[in-house]
Design an enzyme around this catalytic site. Structure first.
Site, PDB file in Angstrom:
ATOM      1  N   ASP A  69       0.827  -1.198   0.000  1.00  0.00           N
ATOM      2  CA  ASP A  69       0.000   0.000   0.000  1.00  0.00           C
ATOM      3  C   ASP A  69       0.872   1.264   0.000  1.00  0.00           C
ATOM      4  O   ASP A  69       1.885   1.343   0.710  1.00  0.00           O
ATOM      5  CB  ASP A  69      -0.896  -0.026   1.242  1.00  0.00           C
ATOM      6  CG  ASP A  69      -1.892   1.097   1.295  1.00  0.00           C
ATOM      7  OD1 ASP A  69      -2.724   1.183   0.368  1.00  0.00           O
ATOM      8  OD2 ASP A  69      -1.836   1.891   2.247  1.00  0.00           O
TER       9      ASP A  69
ATOM     10  N   GLU B 241       1.863  -0.180  -4.896  1.00  0.00           N
ATOM     11  CA  GLU B 241       0.905   0.867  -5.249  1.00  0.00           C
ATOM     12  C   GLU B 241       1.656   2.190  -5.345  1.00  0.00           C
ATOM     13  O   GLU B 241       2.195   2.683  -4.357  1.00  0.00           O
ATOM     14  CB  GLU B 241      -0.212   0.985  -4.210  1.00  0.00           C
ATOM     15  CG  GLU B 241      -1.256   2.008  -4.640  1.00  0.00           C
ATOM     16  CD  GLU B 241      -2.208   2.421  -3.538  1.00  0.00           C
ATOM     17  OE1 GLU B 241      -3.325   2.871  -3.868  1.00  0.00           O
ATOM     18  OE2 GLU B 241      -1.848   2.320  -2.352  1.00  0.00           O
TER      19      GLU B 241
END
Length: 521
Positions: free
Chosen positions: A204, A266
């Site tokens: 993330d 990401e």
């Protein structure tokens, strides 16, 4: 004779993202869980995907629905237990499916024991595990950094007289990755899951993980307007994408490589900066820096052709491409381009060179759900209402049958009545359904090396038509997509036999919103 080196599994794979709260509820509490995923693995096998990526399942107060982690080596009781996870992993592996978890390293929950200790005193040994700064001269935040959810990226702690950095919610304090103890602890957490058999991680907000050491103000964004969301008021030059993050990615990569696992990062950055996250020969980065070109592009043949060509040309030697149409944060493809063009988008995604990632429900053609105002859950929407930034519309439960079939009770988010006719049962035996189209595309991709790992060439736009070639040795395939809602002549291409169309039957022209895949003679 030289034996070709086998491709890494993740270069050949198609990944399917599961948002666990909304996939399948096995215990009737209205929230999806690990056993629900395990019960539905046969659906995923029949779909034809190769790996599942599960959004965060770790213990969490759920201020941001799992992206505020209170324990990096556990399972939240809402989703089940570690034993349930082990059983899911074993069952998935037995069916030939790999399993990726969502790792959230930029920040923890404010309930994590590390932060509880860090906040307790300026002298606590864990104080430097997070980012603390004195107030500015006027007593306000240390600089002008803005949270991605709006407002200052700092929260004042009256007990210790300092601000802590948090790129998202106040409940999500940023970890200090400049502290070697933090790096060691987080790598240990990754190792914990690798040793259980996890096949990789989606990391993330990887580009957020390190902040400028001197904390200077970010420059103002000259293109800002108030419909963009407050985070865009400044350019995040100093609060993201710092050079030191690449050393961290190299450490994570070494750990993943030792376990034959994949790392997907990401990273919302322009293509030239995105490419730096592949790393270098002496310090490799993540295997797949997420490529969001298709999410961000206008549905326009010349623009898509330009983006595909520029992305391919920018890849470093050995860098493997990847593509994604949607995820748990962005509007669904069926809403962005319409139901008819969403079928064309499916062919686009699954015939480009690189590893594709599907988001649950896109294979059903689900549009963004309508969520009544009194049912909104997303903290981003609640903090900046009316800007269309809310993520609930793409997170509602998957419709398994005409009644919903997700849970035996009222789900945590409502199922949009418009989703019910698009349910799995209704589409499974319909030869013209979106689900059938995805299954056919995935089966063809898996059976055809030229479409899975072959090269790409001759990417071009002819008016509203986008086309390219895929090839592996003597075998070549031509993909032709009509991005218009009217008939257009077939472009001038080499002779070929039609293997698959998004439409039934044959036509001498390219029909509205039609995609055609041909085998070149």
């Amino acid at each position: 004779m030289t034996v070709p080196h086998p491709k890494p599994w993740w270069e050949v794979a198609t990944v399917y993202q599961i948002y666990p709260r909304s996939f399948a509820d096995s215990n009737g509490d209205g929230i999806g869980d690990l056993n629900g995923i395990a019960d539905r693995l046969d659906y995923l096998v029949a779909l034809g995907i190769d790996a599942i990526w599960i959004s965060p399942i770790f213990p969490s107060p759920m201020a941001d629905f799992g992206y505020d982690v209170a324990d990096y080596t556990g399972v939240d009781p809402r989703f089940g237990t570690l034993a349930d996870f082990d059983a899911l992993l074993a069952k998935a592996h037995a069916k030939g499916l790999r399993v990726l978890l969502d790792f959230v390293p930029n920040h923890s929950s404010d309930r994590h024991p590390w932060f509880v200790a860090s906040r307790s005193s300026r002298d606590d040994p864990k104080r430097d595990w997070y980012i603390w700064r004195d107030p500015a001269a006027d007593g306000g935040p240390p600089n002008n950094w803005i949270s991605d959810f709006g407002g200052p990226a700092w929260t004042y702690d009256a007990a210790t007289g300092q601000y802590y950095s948090r790129a998202f919610l106040p409940e999500q304090p940023d970890l200090n990755w400049r502290n070697p103890a933090v790096r060691a602890a987080m790598l240990d957490a990754m190792r914990f899951w690798f040793e259980r058999g996890v096949d990789g991680f989606r990391i993330d907000v990887l580009w957020h993980m390190v902040k400028h050491a001197d904390f200077p103000d970010n420059p103002p964004n000259p293109d800002y307007h108030d419909r963009m969301g407050e985070m865009h008021r400044v350019l995040q030059h100093h609060s993201t994408d710092q050079p030191e993050v690449h050393d961290i990615a190299a450490d994570m990569r070494a750990l993943a490589d030792a376990h034959g696992a994949v790392l997907v990062g990401e990273i919302y950055l322009p293509v030239p900066k995105l490419m730096t996250y592949y790393g270098a020969d002496d310090a490799p980065g993540v295997h797949l820096p997420f490529n969001f070109q298709l999410i961000e592009a206008a549905w326009d043949a010349p623009e898509l052709a330009r983006r595909i060509v520029e992305y391919e040309a920018a890849l470093p030697p050995g860098g493997w491409p990847n593509w994604v149409l949607g995820n748990h944060d962005r509007p669904r493809i069926a809403t962005r381009v319409g139901a008819a063009q969403a079928r064309v988008a499916a062919m686009l995604l699954l015939t480009l060179r690189g590893t594709p990632t599907l988001y649950q429900g896109d294979e059903l053609g689900l549009p963004d759900a309508q969520v009544p105002p009194d049912r909104v859950q997303d903290p981003r929407e609640l903090r900046e209402p009316g800007l269309g930034l809310g993520r609930d519309p793409v997170r509602t439960p998957l419709p398994w049958d005409a009644t919903g079939g997700f849970s035996s009770t009222e789900p945590w988010l409502p199922i949009d009545p418009a989703h019910l006719p698009l349910n799995v049962v209704a589409q499974s035996d319909d030869p013209g359904s979106m689900l059938t189209l995805y299954r056919r595309l995935l089966a063809l991709r898996r059976a055809t090396p030229a479409l899975s790992t072959g090269g790409i060439s001759d990417v071009r736009a002819d008016g509203t038509v986008l086309t390219w070639l895929r090839g592996d040795g003597a075998e070549r395939y031509r993909i032709v997509l009509n991005l218009a809602d009217g008939d257009v002549p077939f472009p001038t291409i080499e002779p070929g036999d039609r293997l698959l169309s998004t439409h039934d039957g044959m036509s001498p022209t390219l029909r509205p919103a039609e995609g055609v895949l041909l085998k070149v003679r």
